[in-house]
Design a protein around this motif. Structure first.
Motif, short mmCIF file in Angstrom:
data_model
loop_
_atom_site.label_atom_id
_atom_site.label_comp_id
_atom_site.label_asym_id
_atom_site.label_seq_id
_atom_site.Cartn_x
_atom_site.Cartn_y
_atom_site.Cartn_z
N VAL A 256 43.96 120.64 54.63
CA VAL A 256 45.30 120.78 54.05
C VAL A 256 45.29 120.36 52.58
O VAL A 256 45.84 121.05 51.71
N CYS A 257 44.65 119.22 52.30
CA CYS A 257 44.61 118.73 50.91
C CYS A 257 43.86 119.69 49.99
O CYS A 257 44.39 120.12 48.93
N TYR A 258 42.65 120.06 50.38
CA TYR A 258 41.81 120.85 49.49
C TYR A 258 42.22 122.32 49.46
O TYR A 258 41.95 123.01 48.47
N SER A 259 42.89 122.80 50.50
CA SER A 259 43.42 124.17 50.45
C SER A 259 44.53 124.26 49.42
O SER A 259 44.63 125.25 48.66
N ALA A 260 45.39 123.23 49.37
CA ALA A 260 46.47 123.22 48.37
C ALA A 260 45.89 123.13 46.95
O ALA A 260 46.34 123.85 46.03
N LEU A 261 44.90 122.28 46.75
CA LEU A 261 44.28 122.16 45.43
C LEU A 261 43.55 123.43 45.04
O LEU A 261 43.59 123.86 43.87
N LEU A 262 42.85 124.04 45.99
CA LEU A 262 42.11 125.29 45.69
C LEU A 262 43.08 126.40 45.33
O LEU A 262 42.84 127.16 44.37
N THR A 263 44.19 126.51 46.05
CA THR A 263 45.18 127.54 45.74
C THR A 263 45.78 127.33 44.35
O THR A 263 45.97 128.27 43.58
N LYS A 264 46.04 126.06 44.02
CA LYS A 264 46.63 125.74 42.71
C LYS A 264 45.64 126.07 41.57
O LYS A 264 46.02 126.71 40.57
N THR A 265 44.40 125.61 41.70
CA THR A 265 43.42 125.86 40.64
C THR A 265 43.07 127.34 40.54
O THR A 265 42.85 127.86 39.43
N ASN A 266 43.03 128.03 41.67
CA ASN A 266 42.75 129.47 41.64
C ASN A 266 43.87 130.22 40.92
O ASN A 266 43.62 131.16 40.16
N ARG A 267 45.10 129.81 41.16
CA ARG A 267 46.26 130.45 40.50
C ARG A 267 46.18 130.26 38.99
O ARG A 267 46.37 131.21 38.20
N ILE A 268 45.89 129.03 38.54
CA ILE A 268 45.79 128.76 37.11
C ILE A 268 44.66 129.57 36.49
O ILE A 268 44.80 130.16 35.40
N ALA A 269 43.51 129.62 37.17
CA ALA A 269 42.36 130.36 36.64
C ALA A 269 42.67 131.84 36.51
O ALA A 269 42.32 132.49 35.50
N ARG A 270 43.35 132.43 37.51
CA ARG A 270 43.65 133.87 37.46
C ARG A 270 44.67 134.19 36.37
O ARG A 270 44.61 135.23 35.71
N ILE A 271 45.63 133.27 36.17
CA ILE A 271 46.64 133.51 35.14
C ILE A 271 45.99 133.55 33.75
O ILE A 271 46.21 134.47 32.96
N PHE A 272 45.16 132.56 33.43
CA PHE A 272 44.59 132.48 32.08
C PHE A 272 43.46 133.48 31.87
O PHE A 272 43.23 133.92 30.74
N ASN A 273 42.77 133.84 32.94
CA ASN A 273 41.77 134.91 32.80
C ASN A 273 42.45 136.23 32.50
O ASN A 273 41.97 137.06 31.72
N GLY A 274 43.62 136.46 33.15
CA GLY A 274 44.37 137.69 32.89
C GLY A 274 44.92 137.73 31.49
O GLY A 274 44.93 138.78 30.81
N VAL A 275 45.40 136.60 30.98
CA VAL A 275 45.93 136.55 29.61
C VAL A 275 44.81 136.79 28.59
O VAL A 275 44.98 137.52 27.60
N ARG A 276 43.66 136.21 28.83
CA ARG A 276 42.54 136.35 27.90
C ARG A 276 42.02 137.78 27.87
O ARG A 276 41.64 138.30 26.81
N ASP A 277 42.01 138.43 29.03
CA ASP A 277 41.51 139.81 29.10
C ASP A 277 42.58 140.83 28.78
O ASP A 277 42.29 142.04 28.72
N GLY A 278 43.83 140.41 28.56
CA GLY A 278 44.92 141.33 28.23
C GLY A 278 45.35 142.17 29.41
O GLY A 278 45.93 143.25 29.23
N ALA A 279 45.10 141.74 30.61
CA ALA A 279 45.45 142.50 31.80
C ALA A 279 46.90 142.22 32.18
O ALA A 279 47.59 141.39 31.58
N GLN A 280 47.36 142.94 33.18
CA GLN A 280 48.71 142.73 33.68
C GLN A 280 48.81 141.38 34.41
O GLN A 280 47.80 140.74 34.68
N ARG A 281 50.02 141.02 34.71
CA ARG A 281 50.26 139.76 35.44
C ARG A 281 49.52 139.79 36.78
O ARG A 281 49.65 140.76 37.53
N PRO A 282 48.76 138.73 37.09
CA PRO A 282 48.03 138.72 38.36
C PRO A 282 48.97 138.76 39.56
O PRO A 282 50.11 138.31 39.49
N ARG A 283 48.45 139.31 40.65
CA ARG A 283 49.25 139.38 41.86
C ARG A 283 49.14 138.06 42.64
O ARG A 283 48.23 137.28 42.45
N CYS A 284 50.09 137.88 43.54
CA CYS A 284 50.11 136.75 44.48
C CYS A 284 50.13 135.41 43.74
O CYS A 284 49.35 134.50 44.06
N ILE A 285 51.00 135.29 42.74
CA ILE A 285 51.14 134.00 42.07
C ILE A 285 52.54 133.41 42.28
O ILE A 285 52.85 132.35 41.74
#
Length: 368
Positions: A225-254
């Motif tokens: 439960v603890c690490y699933s919440a942390l993994l989901t949070k860090t994965n969301r942040i990583a996908r958001i900033f990778n999308g911004v850097r690559d100029g892609a559309q807003r990531p899904r499932c955020i």
């Protein structure tokens, strides 16, 4: 003329007198002559050693003990072997009924008879007189033990602190700060922390079928439960900033609902693993003794240490993935600096778990 058979019968069973010895010659019921012996004692008399007649043997013993001079002050014991002690068994010598060796019984054996030591069996111990065996008391961590007081105290303090944080989040549920932190995942994370602190009390409780089931369900699940919440949070942040850097559309499932769904999916994987484990290995208790400490019986859950470590494999996978994403998001802008704290947390977590796993496996034989 007297028949020869009659003479033989008369001389075999009837006593008669001898003119030469002036004594009566007698026979036993087998026709054997009754032996008669003089008994002498070798002793000093008048500065010289000689034999002194102290008794005789006919059909019974006549002995004048006052005439006997012993080499020592006490009368020696006339026997081949001394009686065995209460914890010894007789080992008879071949062809001899009067002589034996005394063989000590093992501490965990009782005297089945005077010739046999028998093992009481695992979990049992001989009584004081070695006549039977009794069940040894079961040992396990008790609430009042020093080994339990420390973990219970720390667990209660952590539980109270987590509840305080939970209360603060609930009171400020609709504030921008709480919303920006991902309140849904934070609530899941706090629930996992509460579960982790609660597991301390379950592991200290006396082993039973219910307690052993809760141990299996709670140990890996609370971490998941603890690490699933942390993994989901860090994965969301990583996908958001990778999308911004690559100029892609807003990531899904955020969205918050999507994040909760992903987190619950990750948790469900651990629940599936635990459910399969419960089916394959039915929870229960067992009594454990070791050859080195036969007088100690430990009450444990019938869980193999290898199975317990296997159930934590999924947790280790979550920790590794969470650490990878935390490392990727370490250079996020200041508004998302929680990623740095998550990264620091995951680095220390990896070090702790690298020490925890071998220590858990090595010390699992000691219930304390």
């Amino acid at each position: 003329m007297v028949k020869r058979v009659e003479i033989h019968f008369q001389t075999r069973y009837s006593p008669f007198s001898s003119d030469d010895t002036d004594s009566e010659i007698r026979f036993d019921r087998h026709g054997d002559g009754i032996g008669r012996y003089n008994i002498f004692n070798f002793q000093a008399r008048g500065g010289r050693y000689g034999y002194q007649r102290v008794g005789y043997w006919g059909e019974d013993l006549t002995l004048n003990t006052s005439l006997i001079v012993w080499a020592q002050s006490s009368i020696p014991t006339s026997q081949c072997s001394d009686p065995c002690a209460k914890n010894e068994a007789k080992s008879m010598q071949r062809g001899d009924v009067c002589c034996w060796l005394c063989i000590p019984c093992q501490p965990y054996e009782f005297l089945y008879d005077e010739f046999t030591c028998m093992d009481c069996g695992p979990g049992r111990w001989p009584t004081e007189d070695l006549s039977s065996c009794y069940d040894l008391p079961e040992e396990y961590i008790k609430w009042e033990d020093a080994w339990a007081i420390g973990p219970i105290t720390i667990s209660c303090l952590g539980f109270i602190c987590t509840l305080c944080v939970f209360t603060i989040f609930v009171k400020n549920n609709n504030t921008p700060v709480v919303k920006a932190s991902g309140r849904e995942l934070c609530y899941i994370l706090l629930v996992g922390v509460l579960m982790s602190y609660s597991m301390t009390l379950i592991f200290i409780a006396k082993p039973s079928t219910t307690v052993c089931t809760l141990r299996r369900l709670g140990l890996g699940s609370s971490f998941a439960v603890c690490y699933s919440a942390l993994l989901t949070k860090t994965n969301r942040i990583a996908r958001i900033f990778n999308g911004v850097r690559d100029g892609a559309q807003r990531p899904r499932c955020i969205s918050p609902a999507s994040q909760v769904g992903i987190c619950l999916a990750l948790i469900s994987c651990q629940l599936i693993v635990v459910t399969v484990w419960l089916v394959v290995e039915t929870p229960g208790t067992r009594k454990e003794t070791t050859p080195e400490k036969r007088d100690t019986v430990t009450l444990k859950c019938n869980t193999k240490e290898s199975s317990m470590l296997t159930s934590l494999t999924y947790t280790v996978v979550l920790i590794v993935l969470c650490t990878v994403y935390a490392f990727k998001t370490r250079k996020c802008p200041e508004n998302f600096n929680e990623a740095k704290f998550i990264g620091f947390t995951m680095y220390t977590t990896c070090i702790i778990w690298l020490a925890f796993l071998p220590i858990f496996y090595v010390t699992s034989s000691d219930y304390r």
